[in-house]
Scaffold this motif. Structure first.
Motif, PDB file in Angstrom:
ATOM      1  N   SER A 193       0.872  -1.103   0.022  1.00  0.00           N
ATOM      2  CA  SER A 193       0.149   0.113   0.201  1.00  0.00           C
ATOM      3  C   SER A 193       0.823   1.244  -0.332  1.00  0.00           C
ATOM      4  O   SER A 193       2.501   0.699   0.251  1.00  0.00           O
ATOM      5  N   HIS A 194       0.216   2.244  -0.696  1.00  0.00           N
ATOM      6  CA  HIS A 194       0.879   3.417  -0.493  1.00  0.00           C
ATOM      7  C   HIS A 194      -0.068   5.065  -0.339  1.00  0.00           C
ATOM      8  O   HIS A 194      -1.279   4.697   0.258  1.00  0.00           O
TER       9      HIS A 194
ATOM     10  N   CYS B 220       5.362  10.203   0.605  1.00  0.00           N
ATOM     11  CA  CYS B 220       4.038   8.654   0.650  1.00  0.00           C
ATOM     12  C   CYS B 220       3.860   8.627   2.815  1.00  0.00           C
ATOM     13  O   CYS B 220       5.516   8.653   3.032  1.00  0.00           O
TER      14      CYS B 220
ATOM     15  N   HIS C 159       9.602   4.540   2.299  1.00  0.00           N
ATOM     16  CA  HIS C 159       9.294   4.521   0.493  1.00  0.00           C
ATOM     17  C   HIS C 159       9.819   6.142   0.438  1.00  0.00           C
ATOM     18  O   HIS C 159      10.063   6.355  -1.045  1.00  0.00           O
TER      19      HIS C 159
ATOM     20  N   MET D 194       9.395   8.353  -2.658  1.00  0.00           N
ATOM     21  CA  MET D 194       8.104   8.212  -2.961  1.00  0.00           C
ATOM     22  C   MET D 194       8.015  10.366  -2.559  1.00  0.00           C
ATOM     23  O   MET D 194       8.085  10.048  -0.990  1.00  0.00           O
TER      24      MET D 194
END
Ligand SMILES: [Cu+2]
Length: 437
Positions: free
Chosen positions: A128-129, A168, A179, A184
């Motif tokens: 997931s993010h 993220c 992340h 991200m």
């Protein structure tokens, strides 16, 4: 629904003991960081803050009404994409990106605009993010994890001008470090509603045999660059090394995703020295012409022109922002002046500042994080001002790397650009298309 107190207690149970130990001993958190284990993280959950929505968040069904009343809407589409990207010295690392590029696309809006963000996580993602927008003021619960195959939209009013990180938030905070430090993150620039402020640079002169101060006024319109500082913490196989992160043992320091991404390349060497092999800068990691969007590229600037730099520290090490050979004429945060005529400006982790300056004399100037560990691991950005090598180009002739030039805003003077990004070939092609039309 849990109360705030209950959530804090649960969060304490989840993180407190492990975290304080790791801070002291710099050992690894008991969260797996390898890609094969990412699904476990995704399934694990994490902190789920339960707080009332703050005023600046807008219910999605009210966006159209507010737009009809006069608010401008800026739509942002972010797609999580894990992909291998090159690193200085050869090889690749396991990058996590928004839209196939590091940093993610720069968002530009004006104070008072509605920013509506949609995050899509394709089913091919292993984890997931989330998407935490620092330009917003709303319940942290909005930034929570979006599972593979899902998407989520929120909207907020951009109330505060300046530059703000977005990033993220991992799987509800879990693995957030991995992340963000794997790519991200991105930048939101919120232009002040009334535009940027003109500024004054004082210079001395001789008048009637006396040294006097003369005020030089520069209008708000400026040529602009954005610089996002971050660190890479990597194992030899290009995977994220959390132990190195806890030790602040940086593998490389990157500016807009690249270590030494803005230094003279082979073409520039050829222009200046007549020979691509005659280096004018010690590190030219992306020198090969077949590296396309990854080839290093210096920043060409004009003398006597107002430059506005949006500098954001995306990492977890301080940035001592300094330009070798220059003094920063003005530092602004939230459209308020913080400093004038400063040699260096300290930008803490997840903090930004807008810098105004004018290059007075032709020459080569180098923006650095004036931490020697950062300079020599990648944080050196070369400006070529005017035509110091007498090659015959005039103001605005030389193109600049696209990833250092933010989207145009209220007081932007356009610049010629070349495609330059730590991004996939597909994303580079999209950027090329957007530049041509
Ligand atoms: Cu993520």
């Amino acid at each position: 629904m849990m109360s705030i107190a209950a959530v804090v207690a649960v969060a304490g149970l989840l993180f407190a003991s492990t975290y304080s130990q790791t801070q002291m001993t710099a050992t690894k958190l008991s969260i797996p960081s390898q890609e094969s284990d990412l699904k476990q993280i995704s399934d694990m959950g994490g902190i789920q803050p339960q707080m009332p929505s703050a005023f600046a968040q807008i219910p999605l069904d009210q966006v159209d009404t507010l737009a009809s009343q006069g608010r401008h809407v800026v739509d942002v589409q972010l797609i999580a994409q894990s992909v291998d990207l090159p690193i200085m010295g050869g090889g690749t690392y396991h990058a996590m990106t928004f839209n196939g590029q590091v940093p993610g696309p720069t968002v530009r809006a004006t104070q008072g605009d509605i920013v509506r963000v949609t995050l899509t996580v394709p089913s091919t993602e292993a984890t997931s993010h989330g998407d935490d927008f620092h330009a917003s003021q709303m319940s942290a619960g909005n930034f929570g994890a979006v599972k593979p195959g899902g998407n989520r939209t929120f909207a907020f009013i951009a109330e505060v001008p300046g530059q703000f990180k977005y990033h993220c938030s991992g799987v509800n905070v879990a693995a957030m470090d991995q992340h963000v430090l794997s790519g991200m993150y991105g930048l939101t620039i919120i232009d002040p509603l009334d535009g940027y402020k003109p500024f004054i640079v004082d210079k001395t002169d001789i008048q009637n045999g006396k040294v006097v101060v003369v005020h030089h006024r520069y209008e708000a319109d400026a040529k602009e660059f954005s610089f996002q500082y971050n660190q890479l913490y990597l194992n030899a196989d290009g995977s994220y090394d959390q132990t190195a992160m806890f030790l602040h043992n940086t593998t490389q320091t990157v500016v807009n995703g690249f270590a030494f991404g803005y230094v003279p390349n082979a073409d520039i060497n050829k222009l200046i020295k007549g020979d691509p092999a005659k280096n004018i800068f010690v590190a030219q990691p992306w020198n090969s012409a077949d590296l396309k969007q990854y080839q290093s590229h210096p920043l060409f600037v004009d003398t006597g022109v107002h430059y506005r730099l949006f500098v954001e520290n995306q990492g977890n090490m301080p940035v001592f922002f300094h330009i070798v050979g220059e003094i920063i004429d003005r530092v602004v945060q939230g459209n308020h002046v913080q400093a004038q005529g400063t040699e260096t400006w300290l930008i803490g982790g997840s903090q930004g500042a807008t810098m105004d300056l004018v290059f007075d004399n032709p020459g080569v100037y180098v923006a650095v994080n004036h931490d020697y560990a950062a300079i020599f691991s990648g944080a050196a950005t070369v400006f070529v001002a005017g035509d110091p090598f007498k090659l015959g180009y005039g103001p605005g002739d030389m193109p600049n790397p696209s990833d250092a030039v933010p989207p145009a805003g209220l007081n932007t003077i356009a610049q010629k650009q070349v495609v330059h990004c730590l991004c996939t070939d597909a994303r580079a092609a999209e950027i090329a298309k957007s530049m041509s039309g």
